[in-house]
Design an enzyme around this catalytic site. Structure first.
Site, PDB file in Angstrom:
ATOM      1  N   GLU A  82       1.094  -1.102  -0.133  1.00  0.00           N
ATOM      2  CA  GLU A  82      -0.514   0.014  -0.121  1.00  0.00           C
ATOM      3  C   GLU A  82       0.909   1.127  -0.172  1.00  0.00           C
ATOM      4  O   GLU A  82       1.963   0.250   0.808  1.00  0.00           O
ATOM      5  CB  GLU A  82      -0.469  -0.064   1.428  1.00  0.00           C
ATOM      6  CG  GLU A  82      -1.735  -1.068   1.222  1.00  0.00           C
ATOM      7  CD  GLU A  82      -2.769  -0.997   0.823  1.00  0.00           C
ATOM      8  OE1 GLU A  82      -3.197  -0.228   0.252  1.00  0.00           O
ATOM      9  OE2 GLU A  82      -3.139  -2.196   0.233  1.00  0.00           O
ATOM     10  N   THR A 132      11.389   3.530   0.006  1.00  0.00           N
ATOM     11  CA  THR A 132      10.725   4.552  -0.609  1.00  0.00           C
ATOM     12  C   THR A 132      11.787   5.415   0.203  1.00  0.00           C
ATOM     13  O   THR A 132      12.321   5.123   1.203  1.00  0.00           O
ATOM     14  CB  THR A 132       8.865   4.603  -0.301  1.00  0.00           C
ATOM     15  OG1 THR A 132       9.667   5.960  -0.414  1.00  0.00           O
ATOM     16  CG2 THR A 132       9.189   4.493   1.267  1.00  0.00           C
ATOM     17  N   ASP A 133      11.985   6.797   0.442  1.00  0.00           N
ATOM     18  CA  ASP A 133      13.134   8.054   0.677  1.00  0.00           C
ATOM     19  C   ASP A 133      11.629   8.050   1.831  1.00  0.00           C
ATOM     20  O   ASP A 133      12.552   8.692   2.174  1.00  0.00           O
ATOM     21  CB  ASP A 133      13.104   8.664  -0.766  1.00  0.00           C
ATOM     22  CG  ASP A 133      12.391   9.228  -1.308  1.00  0.00           C
ATOM     23  OD1 ASP A 133      11.264   9.088  -1.183  1.00  0.00           O
ATOM     24  OD2 ASP A 133      12.026  10.834  -2.070  1.00  0.00           O
ATOM     25  N   GLU A 134      11.013   7.864   1.452  1.00  0.00           N
ATOM     26  CA  GLU A 134       9.614   8.405   2.718  1.00  0.00           C
ATOM     27  C   GLU A 134      10.497   8.187   4.672  1.00  0.00           C
ATOM     28  O   GLU A 134       9.947   8.866   4.956  1.00  0.00           O
ATOM     29  CB  GLU A 134       8.054   8.607   2.194  1.00  0.00           C
ATOM     30  CG  GLU A 134       7.761   8.932   0.759  1.00  0.00           C
ATOM     31  CD  GLU A 134       6.402   9.185   0.756  1.00  0.00           C
ATOM     32  OE1 GLU A 134       6.217   9.688   1.857  1.00  0.00           O
ATOM     33  OE2 GLU A 134       5.709   9.059  -0.329  1.00  0.00           O
ATOM     34  N   TYR A 158       2.213   5.968   6.107  1.00  0.00           N
ATOM     35  CA  TYR A 158       2.661   4.656   5.447  1.00  0.00           C
ATOM     36  C   TYR A 158       4.131   4.433   5.773  1.00  0.00           C
ATOM     37  O   TYR A 158       4.723   3.614   4.924  1.00  0.00           O
ATOM     38  CB  TYR A 158       2.304   5.691   3.945  1.00  0.00           C
ATOM     39  CG  TYR A 158       3.309   4.839   2.800  1.00  0.00           C
ATOM     40  CD1 TYR A 158       3.307   3.803   2.284  1.00  0.00           C
ATOM     41  CD2 TYR A 158       3.840   6.811   2.138  1.00  0.00           C
ATOM     42  CE1 TYR A 158       3.945   3.691   1.492  1.00  0.00           C
ATOM     43  CE2 TYR A 158       5.030   5.773   0.894  1.00  0.00           C
ATOM     44  CZ  TYR A 158       4.930   5.049   0.643  1.00  0.00           C
ATOM     45  OH  TYR A 158       5.681   4.478  -0.694  1.00  0.00           O
ATOM     46  N   LYS A 162       6.477   0.954   5.767  1.00  0.00           N
ATOM     47  CA  LYS A 162       7.473   0.396   4.767  1.00  0.00           C
ATOM     48  C   LYS A 162       9.107   0.795   5.903  1.00  0.00           C
ATOM     49  O   LYS A 162       9.879   0.771   5.650  1.00  0.00           O
ATOM     50  CB  LYS A 162       7.924   2.117   3.540  1.00  0.00           C
ATOM     51  CG  LYS A 162       6.162   1.515   2.969  1.00  0.00           C
ATOM     52  CD  LYS A 162       6.532   0.242   2.084  1.00  0.00           C
ATOM     53  CE  LYS A 162       7.921   0.523   1.435  1.00  0.00           C
ATOM     54  NZ  LYS A 162       7.807  -1.157   0.449  1.00  0.00           N
ATOM     55  N   LEU A 198       0.136  12.623  -8.010  1.00  0.00           N
ATOM     56  CA  LEU A 198      -0.142  14.491  -8.490  1.00  0.00           C
ATOM     57  C   LEU A 198       0.198  14.201  -9.660  1.00  0.00           C
ATOM     58  O   LEU A 198      -0.803  15.251 -10.409  1.00  0.00           O
ATOM     59  CB  LEU A 198       1.315  15.032  -7.923  1.00  0.00           C
ATOM     60  CG  LEU A 198       1.104  16.306  -8.091  1.00  0.00           C
ATOM     61  CD1 LEU A 198      -0.182  17.087  -8.025  1.00  0.00           C
ATOM     62  CD2 LEU A 198       1.918  16.976  -7.575  1.00  0.00           C
ATOM     63  N   ASN A 257       6.025  20.395  -5.848  1.00  0.00           N
ATOM     64  CA  ASN A 257       4.240  20.578  -6.639  1.00  0.00           C
ATOM     65  C   ASN A 257       3.554  21.522  -7.214  1.00  0.00           C
ATOM     66  O   ASN A 257       3.693  20.984  -8.654  1.00  0.00           O
ATOM     67  CB  ASN A 257       3.375  19.803  -4.639  1.00  0.00           C
ATOM     68  CG  ASN A 257       4.104  19.209  -4.723  1.00  0.00           C
ATOM     69  OD1 ASN A 257       4.850  18.323  -4.962  1.00  0.00           O
ATOM     70  ND2 ASN A 257       3.262  18.893  -3.670  1.00  0.00           N
TER      71      ASN A 257
END
Length: 355
Positions: A82, A132-134, A158, A162, A198, A257
């Site tokens: 997810e 992920t880099d998050e 999230y 991860k 996005l 963004n």
């Protein structure tokens, strides 16, 4: 052959398609087919014996073990996850179930399979975990980019899920010797991207004459990685990565963004102009999401230095390819834009159509 989890999703499907243009090695694709999993992503492989699909959840240990024993893959590439921050804020339980419990289930099944392999096959086996880099948290404007040794500081359900999966993968290498590889990538974009994220959201909404929602002032910065570049990096890590190592994969493309949305609007003005006005007219700033990370940036020098990989696409070339793909694939977009998706957009962004 190789086993891919989550191969009907955005990155997984692109990886399988890319893999089978480079190799005739068979891919077993195990996917739960949630809302973002779409077998139409792989329709070009219908009746192709190199692609074997298994409809299953990575938490279904009995099916995992049957697949491993039957097909004897030389590697497992774990894409299944997810992955949408906004959804994790509204419903974190699914993220724990898939990203944490599912990764644990997969690791346990793979560990048992790997330990029983003959010594030569055991030494050659790899488990590649796509992350992920998050997991690294948020950067300030002048902070250096994330490296492989940056401390973890996840800020959303999230990214926390991860991070937990990354730690499990690391532990299985250090505790059991499982030959793992972990990749932490920046924001992917490209064909087949589910339009809750996005770039595809803006493309599809713009063309439909709908609002282009931007969180807050749009100053959040992300590093953008074209999906085919990511796929090439994963192939290279699988081929030559050091077991137990982590590799950051980035595009060297930091953009706000707002800058990304403006770029999409300008491309659409060029490629599919409106009868009157321009696509930037549809932009609306909406309330920022909780805990929104300010900036992500990847230092991808390690993978270039050790494995010789660097991205082939600039943001400008990759974005043009992406917008062009969506313009040419209306049937795909119409198929994935279900009522559930429309309800989700209304819930998340709290905006109405501009018509």
């Amino acid at each position: 052959m190789i086993l891919v989890t989550g191969g009907a999703g955005f990155i997984g499907a692109n990886f399988i398609l890319d893999w089978l243009t480079q190799s005739d090695e068979v891919v077993i694709n195990l996917d739960k087919l949630t809302y973002a999993g779409n077998l139409n992503n792989l329709s070009s492989l219908n009746n192709d014996d190199r692609h074997l699909f298994v409809h299953a959840d990575i938490n279904e240990r009995d099916i995992l073990e049957q697949v491993l024993q039957k097909h004897k893959p030389r590697a497992v590439l774990h894409f299944a996850a997810e992955s949408h921050v906004d959804r994790s804020i509204h419903g974190p339980a699914a993220f724990i179930e898939t990203n944490v419990n599912g990764t644990f289930s997969l690791l346990e099944s793979v560990r048992a399979y790997w330990q029983a392999l003959p010594e030569q096959e055991k030494n050659a086996f790899r488990f590649l975990h796509v992350s992920t880099d998050e997991v690294y948290g948020s950067l300030e404007a002048n902070d250096p980019p994330f490296t492989e040794t940056t401390a973890y500081a996840p800020n959303s359900p999230y990214s926390a899920s991860k991070a937990a999966s990354d730690h499990l993968v690391r532990a299985y290498h250090h505790t059991y010797g499982l030959p793992t590889l972990t990749t932490n990538c920046s924001n992917n974009y490209g064909p087949l991207h589910f339009p809750e994220k996005l770039i595809p959201l803006v493309i599809t909404n713009a063309r439909a004459g709908k609002v282009l929602p931007i969180y807050g002032d749009g100053s959040q910065v992300r590093d953008w990685l074209y999906v085919s570049d990511h796929c090439a990096a994963i192939r290279r890590v699988l081929e030559a990565g050091q077991p137990g190592a982590t590799y950051n994969i980035g595009g060297w493309n930091e953009k706000t963004n707002l800058n990304v949305v403006h770029s999409i609007c300008d491309l659409l003005d060029e490629l599919q102009p409106k009868v009157a006005g321009n696509y930037r007219d549809q932009i609306r700033h909406v309330k920022d999401r909780p805990g929104h990370d300010k900036r992500y940036a990847i230092d991808a020098r390690k993978i270039e230095r050790e494995l010789g990989w660097k991205p082939a696409e600039s943001f400008e070339t990759g974005l043009r390819k992406t917008v062009s793909w969506y313009l040419d694939n209306d049937a795909w977009t119409a198929q994935v834009l279900s009522g559930e998706y429309q309800n989700w957009v209304a819930l998340q962004y709290h905006v109405q159509d501009i018509h």
